[in-house]
Write a protein that holds these residues in place. Structure first.
Motif, PDB file in Angstrom:
ATOM      1  N   ILE A 142       0.832  -1.198   0.000  1.00 26.47           N
ATOM      2  CA  ILE A 142       0.000   0.000   0.000  1.00 26.47           C
ATOM      3  C   ILE A 142       0.871   1.255   0.000  1.00 26.47           C
ATOM      4  CG2 ILE A 142      -1.751   1.300   1.271  1.00 26.47           C
ATOM      5  CD1 ILE A 142      -2.725  -1.333   0.056  1.00 26.47           C
ATOM      6  N   THR A 143       0.500   2.226  -0.804  1.00 25.65           N
ATOM      7  CA  THR A 143       1.144   3.537  -0.795  1.00 25.65           C
ATOM      8  C   THR A 143       0.062   4.589  -0.583  1.00 25.65           C
ATOM      9  OG1 THR A 143       2.879   2.816  -2.335  1.00 25.65           O
ATOM     10  CG2 THR A 143       2.558   5.183  -2.071  1.00 25.65           C
ATOM     11  N   VAL A 144       0.236   5.426   0.439  1.00 25.45           N
ATOM     12  CA  VAL A 144      -0.792   6.395   0.783  1.00 25.45           C
ATOM     13  C   VAL A 144      -0.137   7.661   1.321  1.00 25.45           C
ATOM     14  CG1 VAL A 144      -1.041   5.541   3.147  1.00 25.45           C
ATOM     15  CG2 VAL A 144      -2.969   6.699   2.051  1.00 25.45           C
ATOM     16  N   SER A 145      -0.807   8.771   1.172  1.00 25.70           N
ATOM     17  CA  SER A 145      -0.289  10.038   1.667  1.00 25.70           C
ATOM     18  C   SER A 145      -0.273  10.061   3.196  1.00 25.70           C
ATOM     19  CB  SER A 145      -1.158  11.195   1.156  1.00 25.70           C
ATOM     20  OG  SER A 145      -0.786  12.411   1.784  1.00 25.70           O
ATOM     21  N   LEU A 146       0.811  10.580   3.750  1.00 25.50           N
ATOM     22  CA  LEU A 146       0.929  10.703   5.197  1.00 25.50           C
ATOM     23  C   LEU A 146      -0.202  11.551   5.768  1.00 25.50           C
ATOM     24  CD1 LEU A 146       2.455  10.509   7.921  1.00 25.50           C
ATOM     25  CD2 LEU A 146       3.823  12.476   7.181  1.00 25.50           C
ATOM     26  N   TRP A 147      -0.636  12.564   5.009  1.00 21.13           N
ATOM     27  CA  TRP A 147      -1.687  13.453   5.495  1.00 21.13           C
ATOM     28  C   TRP A 147      -3.007  12.717   5.676  1.00 21.13           C
ATOM     29  CZ3 TRP A 147       0.342  17.534   7.444  1.00 21.13           C
ATOM     30  CH2 TRP A 147       1.503  18.071   6.892  1.00 21.13           C
ATOM     31  N   MET A 148      -3.296  11.750   4.821  1.00 21.85           N
ATOM     32  CA  MET A 148      -4.523  10.971   4.949  1.00 21.85           C
ATOM     33  C   MET A 148      -4.491  10.116   6.215  1.00 21.85           C
ATOM     34  SD  MET A 148      -6.379  11.953   2.527  1.00 21.85           S
ATOM     35  CE  MET A 148      -6.171  12.937   1.028  1.00 21.85           C
ATOM     36  N   VAL A 149      -3.317   9.552   6.489  1.00 24.23           N
ATOM     37  CA  VAL A 149      -3.153   8.747   7.701  1.00 24.23           C
ATOM     38  C   VAL A 149      -3.349   9.618   8.938  1.00 24.23           C
ATOM     39  CG1 VAL A 149      -1.526   7.381   9.064  1.00 24.23           C
ATOM     40  CG2 VAL A 149      -1.615   7.100   6.574  1.00 24.23           C
ATOM     41  N   LEU A 150      -2.785  10.825   8.907  1.00 19.47           N
ATOM     42  CA  LEU A 150      -2.889  11.727  10.059  1.00 19.47           C
ATOM     43  C   LEU A 150      -4.331  12.160  10.310  1.00 19.47           C
ATOM     44  CD1 LEU A 150       0.258  14.015   9.556  1.00 19.47           C
ATOM     45  CD2 LEU A 150      -0.044  12.148  11.193  1.00 19.47           C
ATOM     46  N   ILE A 151      -5.104  12.337   9.230  1.00 18.05           N
ATOM     47  CA  ILE A 151      -6.509  12.726   9.390  1.00 18.05           C
ATOM     48  C   ILE A 151      -7.295  11.626  10.082  1.00 18.05           C
ATOM     49  CG2 ILE A 151      -8.658  13.174   8.147  1.00 18.05           C
ATOM     50  CD1 ILE A 151      -7.001  14.707   6.071  1.00 18.05           C
ATOM     51  N   VAL A 152      -7.113  10.377   9.630  1.00 22.21           N
ATOM     52  CA  VAL A 152      -7.796   9.238  10.253  1.00 22.21           C
ATOM     53  C   VAL A 152      -7.387   9.124  11.717  1.00 22.21           C
ATOM     54  CG1 VAL A 152      -8.028   6.726  10.246  1.00 22.21           C
ATOM     55  CG2 VAL A 152      -8.038   7.976   8.084  1.00 22.21           C
ATOM     56  N   ALA A 153      -6.086   9.283  11.994  1.00 22.08           N
ATOM     57  CA  ALA A 153      -5.580   9.177  13.358  1.00 22.08           C
ATOM     58  C   ALA A 153      -6.142  10.281  14.246  1.00 22.08           C
ATOM     59  CB  ALA A 153      -4.054   9.231  13.346  1.00 22.08           C
ATOM     60  N   PHE A 154      -6.202  11.497  13.705  1.00 20.12           N
ATOM     61  CA  PHE A 154      -6.703  12.627  14.498  1.00 20.12           C
ATOM     62  C   PHE A 154      -8.162  12.408  14.906  1.00 20.12           C
ATOM     63  CE2 PHE A 154      -8.961  16.669  14.785  1.00 20.12           C
ATOM     64  CZ  PHE A 154      -8.214  17.331  15.747  1.00 20.12           C
ATOM     65  N   LEU A 155      -8.974  11.946  13.972  1.00 24.07           N
ATOM     66  CA  LEU A 155     -10.393  11.745  14.264  1.00 24.07           C
ATOM     67  C   LEU A 155     -10.601  10.665  15.317  1.00 24.07           C
ATOM     68  CD1 LEU A 155     -11.901  12.022  10.657  1.00 24.07           C
ATOM     69  CD2 LEU A 155     -11.937  13.738  12.477  1.00 24.07           C
ATOM     70  N   THR A 156      -9.850   9.563  15.228  1.00 23.63           N
ATOM     71  CA  THR A 156      -9.997   8.502  16.231  1.00 23.63           C
ATOM     72  C   THR A 156      -9.393   8.937  17.562  1.00 23.63           C
ATOM     73  OG1 THR A 156      -7.965   7.467  15.400  1.00 23.63           O
ATOM     74  CG2 THR A 156     -10.043   6.649  14.534  1.00 23.63           C
ATOM     75  N   GLY A 157      -8.334   9.764  17.518  1.00 19.12           N
ATOM     76  CA  GLY A 157      -7.773  10.299  18.756  1.00 19.12           C
ATOM     77  C   GLY A 157      -8.741  11.240  19.445  1.00 19.12           C
ATOM     78  N   LEU A 158      -9.461  12.018  18.650  1.00 15.75           N
ATOM     79  CA  LEU A 158     -10.483  12.907  19.185  1.00 15.75           C
ATOM     80  C   LEU A 158     -11.533  12.098  19.938  1.00 15.75           C
ATOM     81  CD1 LEU A 158     -11.311  15.961  19.069  1.00 15.75           C
ATOM     82  CD2 LEU A 158     -12.765  15.352  17.135  1.00 15.75           C
ATOM     83  N   LEU A 159     -11.903  10.967  19.370  1.00 13.72           N
ATOM     84  CA  LEU A 159     -12.860  10.060  20.006  1.00 13.72           C
ATOM     85  C   LEU A 159     -12.303   9.530  21.318  1.00 13.72           C
ATOM     86  CD1 LEU A 159     -15.576   8.444  19.575  1.00 13.72           C
ATOM     87  CD2 LEU A 159     -14.143   6.650  18.619  1.00 13.72           C
TER      88      LEU A 159
END
Length: 349
Positions: A179-196
């Motif tokens: 898999i190759t994905v943008s770091l920014w996309m990973v950070l967005i997913v992480a931020f939302l779950t961290g907010l939770l």
């Protein structure tokens, strides 16, 4: 009778509850704070203490699971560290939001409503999929024979993940599974779950693991192992932040962890005996009952009916007992069936 300032009855109750949660954790691979935190709210603890203690419990229960998945080679450390960065920011924002709501006197109501919506929504999804016989649902179980390094076929990657992977915004991360994905996309997913995690005191695993597969597109074994690796840090960071303000009650966390240590072993052993698809409906019902319990408590507080708080606590404990009991009974049945089949096979030989 008290022990270190805490009644023995309360310690026994927390230990027993930890045992039930531990069985669920070992079987489904979740930290259990989605039941612990609302249970503490129902018992009358302050929202920040319930959230902080729930996060501390998540930290303790996730360590052993992460070590297991590390041995199986199912942890992507590059993805995990990236998730930790985004999750840390999300937890801090969630914590600030919770403390602000508590300052203006709305924390209890908002957290309770959020729990009802979250647990109820996921419970409806899991129960519906179980009744329909679908493969959907929320689970952290992994087949040890799965090769985490094998890439997914194009048809196996969810459409959302394909869309996210199509955004080539540097820097790009090359992850396990091809898999190759943008770091920014990973950070967005992480931020939302961290907010939770920071706002509700949940590890976020029952949302983050599906997000890693459906949104990022990593293979399920890698999503599971990396998620649990990240939960260790999110739970540890979250509980540390809350502990700084004295919101982690060790008289709650210690007996919960003591009980869950044994329960997790029982639950993990059950995964090798029980067909998980047969237990998903109980898991969905457990989430629905958790949402129902918090809703009852909120109605009781609004109407001034104290007895509804007791009913709510009974419902939450009953939900954990129902599912953990189903797991244990199913395991016993499987063991008996295997024992009865063994003599027949020997005679045939």
């Amino acid at each position: 009778m008290e022990f270190m300032g805490v009644s023995v009855a309360l310690l026994a109750m927390f230990s027993g509850f930890g045992l039930l949660i531990g069985i669920l954790f070992g079987f489904f691979g979740m930290g259990g704070s989605f039941l612990v935190t609302p249970a503490l709210l129902v018992m009358g603890y302050e929202p920040n203490v319930a959230v902080g203690s729930g996060l501390a419990f998540v930290f303790g229960t996730s360590v052993i699971a992460t070590l297991k998945h590390r041995d199986l080679g199912q942890v992507d450390y590059k993805l995990g560290v990236s998730m930790i960065v985004g999750t840390t920011l999300g937890i801090e924002v969630g914590k600030i939001g919770l403390e602000y709501l508590q300052h203006i006197g709305l924390a209890d109501s908002v957290v309770s409503v959020a729990y009802v919506v979250l647990l109820g929504g996921i419970g409806v999804f899991v129960t519906r999929e179980a009744l329909r016989g679908g493969s959907g649902g929320i689970s952290h179980d992994v087949d040890e024979s799965d090769d985490a390094d094998e890439g997914l076929d194009a048809d196996d990657i969810p459409d959302i993940a394909k869309k996210i992977q199509s955004y080539h915004i540097p820097p790009m991360l090359s992850l396990r599974g091809g898999i190759t994905v943008s770091l920014w996309m990973v950070l967005i997913v992480a931020f939302l779950t961290g907010l939770l995690s920071g706002f509700l005191g949940v590890g976020g695993g029952f949302i983050r693991m599906p997000a890693l597969f459906y949104a990022i597109g990593v293979p399920v074994p890698v999503a599971v192992g990396t998620d649990l690796f990240e939960i260790v840090f999110s739970g540890g960071i979250g509980s540390f932040l809350y502990a700084q303000s004295g919101a982690v009650d060790l008289s709650i966390v210690a007996p919960l962890l003591a009980g869950s240590a044994l329960g997790a072993r029982l639950g993990a052993a059950a995964t090798g005996l029980v067909d998980e698809d047969g237990i998903k409906i109980y898991f969905g019902v457990m989430l629905l009952l958790g949402a129902f319990a918090v809703a009852i408590r909120q109605v009781g507080n609004f109407l001034g009916i104290d007895v509804l708080n007791t009913v709510s606590l009974i419902v939450i404990l009953g939900a954990a007992l129902l599912v953990s009991g189903a797991v244990v009974l199913s395991s016993i049945r499987e063991l008996r069936a295997e024992t009865e089949e063994t003599p027949v096979r020997s005679t045939a030989d």
